[in-house]
Design a protein around this motif. Structure first.
Motif, PDB file in Angstrom:
ATOM      1  N   ASP A 243       0.954  -1.117   0.347  1.00 19.42           N
ATOM      2  CA  ASP A 243       0.250  -0.271   0.296  1.00 19.42           C
ATOM      3  C   ASP A 243       0.938   1.040  -0.412  1.00 19.42           C
ATOM      4  O   ASP A 243       0.471   2.441  -0.558  1.00 19.42           O
ATOM      5  CB  ASP A 243      -0.953   0.500   0.854  1.00 19.42           C
ATOM      6  N   SER A 244       1.853   0.985   1.162  1.00 19.70           N
ATOM      7  CA  SER A 244       2.127   2.588   0.520  1.00 19.70           C
ATOM      8  C   SER A 244       3.824   2.966  -0.276  1.00 19.70           C
ATOM      9  O   SER A 244       3.189   3.816  -0.558  1.00 19.70           O
ATOM     10  CB  SER A 244       3.786   2.443   2.298  1.00 19.70           C
ATOM     11  N   ALA A 245       4.360   1.942  -0.805  1.00 18.12           N
ATOM     12  CA  ALA A 245       4.717   1.856  -2.234  1.00 18.12           C
ATOM     13  C   ALA A 245       3.691   2.697  -3.398  1.00 18.12           C
ATOM     14  O   ALA A 245       4.574   3.783  -4.581  1.00 18.12           O
ATOM     15  CB  ALA A 245       5.513   0.895  -2.320  1.00 18.12           C
ATOM     16  N   PHE A 246       2.636   2.118  -3.571  1.00 14.38           N
ATOM     17  CA  PHE A 246       1.603   2.897  -4.066  1.00 14.38           C
ATOM     18  C   PHE A 246       1.041   4.234  -4.112  1.00 14.38           C
ATOM     19  O   PHE A 246       0.350   5.221  -4.499  1.00 14.38           O
ATOM     20  CB  PHE A 246       0.512   2.127  -5.035  1.00 14.38           C
ATOM     21  N   GLY A 247       0.737   4.373  -2.451  1.00 18.16           N
ATOM     22  CA  GLY A 247       0.380   5.833  -1.390  1.00 18.16           C
ATOM     23  C   GLY A 247       1.721   6.453  -2.197  1.00 18.16           C
ATOM     24  O   GLY A 247       0.790   7.853  -2.691  1.00 18.16           O
ATOM     25  N   LEU A 248       3.339   6.346  -2.050  1.00 19.01           N
ATOM     26  CA  LEU A 248       3.653   7.160  -2.628  1.00 19.01           C
ATOM     27  C   LEU A 248       3.785   7.236  -3.860  1.00 19.01           C
ATOM     28  O   LEU A 248       4.111   8.763  -4.341  1.00 19.01           O
ATOM     29  CB  LEU A 248       5.484   6.756  -2.983  1.00 19.01           C
ATOM     30  N   LYS A 249       3.413   6.922  -4.901  1.00 23.79           N
ATOM     31  CA  LYS A 249       3.458   7.188  -6.254  1.00 23.79           C
ATOM     32  C   LYS A 249       2.298   7.969  -6.856  1.00 23.79           C
ATOM     33  O   LYS A 249       2.636   9.394  -7.058  1.00 23.79           O
ATOM     34  CB  LYS A 249       2.797   6.307  -7.176  1.00 23.79           C
ATOM     35  N   LEU A 250       0.953   7.690  -4.934  1.00 29.06           N
ATOM     36  CA  LEU A 250      -0.229   8.899  -5.567  1.00 29.06           C
ATOM     37  C   LEU A 250       0.725  10.346  -5.045  1.00 29.06           C
ATOM     38  O   LEU A 250       0.181  10.927  -5.824  1.00 29.06           O
ATOM     39  CB  LEU A 250      -0.996   8.538  -4.791  1.00 29.06           C
ATOM     40  N   ALA A 251       1.132  10.121  -4.040  1.00 28.77           N
ATOM     41  CA  ALA A 251       1.576  11.449  -3.750  1.00 28.77           C
ATOM     42  C   ALA A 251       2.541  12.535  -4.534  1.00 28.77           C
ATOM     43  O   ALA A 251       2.719  13.609  -4.246  1.00 28.77           O
ATOM     44  CB  ALA A 251       2.342  11.168  -2.351  1.00 28.77           C
ATOM     45  N   LYS A 252       3.456  11.525  -5.365  1.00 28.64           N
ATOM     46  CA  LYS A 252       4.130  11.339  -6.602  1.00 28.64           C
ATOM     47  C   LYS A 252       2.893  12.297  -7.751  1.00 28.64           C
ATOM     48  O   LYS A 252       3.818  13.061  -8.443  1.00 28.64           O
ATOM     49  CB  LYS A 252       5.284  11.065  -6.533  1.00 28.64           C
ATOM     50  N   GLY A 253       1.841  12.233  -7.674  1.00 23.21           N
ATOM     51  CA  GLY A 253       1.418  12.253  -8.154  1.00 23.21           C
ATOM     52  C   GLY A 253       1.027  11.528  -9.755  1.00 23.21           C
ATOM     53  O   GLY A 253       0.502  11.561 -10.875  1.00 23.21           O
ATOM     54  N   GLU A 254       1.194   9.800  -9.513  1.00 20.90           N
ATOM     55  CA  GLU A 254       1.180   9.203 -11.039  1.00 20.90           C
ATOM     56  C   GLU A 254      -0.339   8.574 -11.169  1.00 20.90           C
ATOM     57  O   GLU A 254      -1.168   9.159  -9.574  1.00 20.90           O
ATOM     58  CB  GLU A 254       2.488   8.554 -10.032  1.00 20.90           C
ATOM     59  N   PRO A 255      -0.726   8.533 -11.911  1.00 23.43           N
ATOM     60  CA  PRO A 255      -2.534   8.516 -12.294  1.00 23.43           C
ATOM     61  C   PRO A 255      -1.928   7.032 -11.675  1.00 23.43           C
ATOM     62  O   PRO A 255      -1.964   5.975 -11.932  1.00 23.43           O
ATOM     63  CB  PRO A 255      -2.258   8.727 -13.232  1.00 23.43           C
ATOM     64  N   LEU A 256      -3.568   6.654 -10.936  1.00 24.39           N
ATOM     65  CA  LEU A 256      -4.328   4.838 -10.470  1.00 24.39           C
ATOM     66  C   LEU A 256      -5.200   5.094 -11.040  1.00 24.39           C
ATOM     67  O   LEU A 256      -5.919   6.165 -10.370  1.00 24.39           O
ATOM     68  CB  LEU A 256      -3.346   4.838  -9.518  1.00 24.39           C
ATOM     69  N   THR A 257      -6.478   4.052 -11.756  1.00 23.72           N
ATOM     70  CA  THR A 257      -7.128   4.038 -11.863  1.00 23.72           C
ATOM     71  C   THR A 257      -8.271   3.513 -10.328  1.00 23.72           C
ATOM     72  O   THR A 257      -8.006   2.416  -9.995  1.00 23.72           O
ATOM     73  CB  THR A 257      -8.015   3.007 -13.013  1.00 23.72           C
ATOM     74  N   LEU A 258      -8.425   4.318  -9.747  1.00 25.45           N
ATOM     75  CA  LEU A 258      -8.368   4.239  -8.268  1.00 25.45           C
ATOM     76  C   LEU A 258      -9.630   5.717  -7.549  1.00 25.45           C
ATOM     77  O   LEU A 258     -10.004   6.098  -8.038  1.00 25.45           O
ATOM     78  CB  LEU A 258      -7.594   4.104  -7.032  1.00 25.45           C
ATOM     79  N   SER A 259     -10.941   4.648  -6.555  1.00 24.33           N
ATOM     80  CA  SER A 259     -11.872   6.197  -6.320  1.00 24.33           C
ATOM     81  C   SER A 259     -11.142   6.572  -5.397  1.00 24.33           C
ATOM     82  O   SER A 259     -10.372   6.046  -4.831  1.00 24.33           O
ATOM     83  CB  SER A 259     -12.819   5.014  -5.890  1.00 24.33           C
ATOM     84  N   PRO A 260     -11.444   7.721  -5.067  1.00 24.91           N
ATOM     85  CA  PRO A 260     -11.046   9.124  -3.619  1.00 24.91           C
ATOM     86  C   PRO A 260     -11.060   7.632  -2.961  1.00 24.91           C
ATOM     87  O   PRO A 260      -9.573   8.543  -2.000  1.00 24.91           O
ATOM     88  CB  PRO A 260     -12.601   9.903  -4.259  1.00 24.91           C
ATOM     89  N   SER A 261     -12.209   7.354  -2.307  1.00 25.58           N
ATOM     90  CA  SER A 261     -11.414   6.733  -1.342  1.00 25.58           C
ATOM     91  C   SER A 261     -10.153   5.874  -0.891  1.00 25.58           C
ATOM     92  O   SER A 261      -9.915   4.896  -0.191  1.00 25.58           O
ATOM     93  CB  SER A 261     -12.838   6.138  -0.386  1.00 25.58           C
TER      94      SER A 261
END
Lengths: 324, 324
Positions: free
Chosen positions: A164-182
């Motif tokens: 989770d954390s590695a992909f949370g970091l991708k999100l924090a860096k602005g990488e797009p992932l197909t996910l709901s806001p929650s």
């Protein structure tokens, strides 16, 4: 808004965090009593803006994560926290409001983990903001969980979920992932606010044969346990515990199990235990409302092998987590 | 010469420094036993290139001073050192030779003070080189020397001599002083390699009423003791213990007693004790071959007053040591 001097910062923002043994931060060192029959457990970790966190991350979360990664190290030894020492090196860009938010974050986690500030140092730096925390804890003498006790035949367990954390970091860096806001916010939370597994660590004393927290990535860290214990491990990738949010990312083809196994920054406990304690571990998991998942087995042959669902060894690459 | 990665640096240069309790630096935390009836004493200090030392200072001396200022904090509490944790944040300019010299300096002082490395963290930083050391020690329960015990009528004592380090720093920065080469090197040594007064601290337990080490400057630090003890102090400037080298500087009119009283970075012990222990202190001084000089008296009226040889109060300015 400019920053007051060192003594004034301490008086306004750090002295209110100080607890028993800190001597109100006005002496040269902290003085702390351990319970009889306990050993001291001590660990230190530093985080630097631009290396371990992003300079514009919320100050309260920077503080809490810096504290929690240290508490996670205590958890992995089975220790109970006594308190912590804090070194802050503040660059010119930091204002008093930043320090106020930062200290509020610490206050929040002090309450959550029943600890307090014991001492520290406040300096001004021409470089990036950096924080060094030393966490002190105590553990029953001779009972600390080490990396070196894994035996062939032991099972390999993980608490919670990894990746989770590695992909949370991708999100924090602005990488797009197909996910709901929650789903996005659940992954971001996992990156920003790890959960040190202190309760689990305490319960694993006398139960686990080896333990550590997952910070460099599951595969690399299992390698550390195997090296310290002079054994190897065989893991089934399909068994790696993955959160619903990360499951969506995997199903959308935007993540691979290799990334889950090597992502890092999870701060879950990775431990080994003999098969005989399976039922006991089930009870501990229920009691703590924290899943404990068997993902593989320790064996005599050195090296960590992760098998995919077709029973083929997965190529893990140079392995281990790299800081961004 | 480029720098190897974190794990390789630890293996080559830091693991050889690790002692009992460090778990060979391969676990998540150190585990240390205190002697029965002892409290833990913990202190941490950070030093940053360009702020607390000069970037081109010899690496072994940077290491040793960073360690010694922490040991000095243990000394001021009357504690016996157990070991230390080391965080290094290394900038791009550092090569392996630098780390090798740095670790040799630590090895030298570990031998001198009978301590070893317990744990730490090695990071790479885009900012200046910085070092954070956490020193751990133990002291008889309830006996730690604090800043808060000074009583009216107690005498104020200093170990060794003060002011040397501040003038050593001037020399390190290239300021001219009329001194012989050997006098220059004695002042430079005092700046670069403070002597933590561990033996004295241990002997002052049950003897001194309050103690601290002089880091911000004698006058400012005596202010700290007075504030913590809710008393004041009257000091005679002419009694301040000054080395022969610094005496030459004073006689050449290149230094004032105000600079001696406010210079800082001395790492001598400043303590208070009732008049009744004067003879005992004389024996301790002889035994340790370390002068202990009475420089003034604690009184009820708050504030620190330093009198010149004509009995007039010296203007100390905004007071306290400022880092260069």
């Amino acid at each position: 808004m400019s920053l007051p001097g060192e003594f004034e910062l301490i008086r306004r923002y750090f002295a209110p965090l100080a607890g028993p043994g800190s001597l109100k931060l006005t002496d040269d060192a902290a003085v702390v009593d351990l319970q009889p029959g306990r050993s001291l457990v001590a660990t230190t970790d530093t985080v630097i803006a631009g290396v371990h966190f992003l300079a514009d991350d919320p100050p309260d979360l920077i503080a809490r994560k810096a504290l929690r990664v240290n508490l996670s190290d205590l958890a992995s030894m089975g220790a109970e926290p006594l308190g912590y020492l804090l070194v802050t090196a503040l660059p010119a860009g930091i204002d008093e409001n930043w320090v106020a938010q930062f200290s509020r974050g610490l206050a929040q986690d002090q309450a959550e983990f029943s600890i307090s500030l014991l001492g520290g140092d406040t300096a001004f730096t021409p470089g990036p903001l950096s924080l060094t925390i030393t966490a002190l804890g105590q553990v029953e003498r001779g009972k600390a969980l080490l990396r070196s006790g894994a035996k062939p035949g032991d099972r390999v367990y993980l608490s919670g979920t990894i990746g989770d954390s590695a992909f949370g970091l991708k999100l924090a860096k602005g990488e797009p992932l197909t996910l709901s806001p929650s789903e996005k916010s659940s992954l971001l939370d996992r990156y920003r606010l790890p959960q040190p597994r202190l309760g689990l660590g305490r319960r694993l004393i006398g139960v686990a044969s080896a333990a550590m927290d997952v910070s460099d990535g599951f595969a690399a860290d299992l390698g550390h346990i195997c090296q310290a214990s002079r054994v190897g491990a065989l893991v089934e990738a399909a068994k790696l515990p993955v959160s619903p949010a990360l499951r969506s990312v995997l199903e959308a083809g935007e993540a691979s199990l290799v990334e889950v196994a090597t992502g890092g920054d999870d701060y879950e406990l990775l431990f080994t235990a003999p098969a005989a304690v399976e039922l006991l571990l089930g009870r501990i998991a229920t009691e703590l409302a924290l899943p404990l998942t068997a993902v593989g087995e320790i064996r005599r042959e050195p090296g960590v092998i992760v098998l995919d669902q077709n029973g083929r060894a997965v190529e893990l690459g140079p392995g281990g987590y790299r800081h961004f």
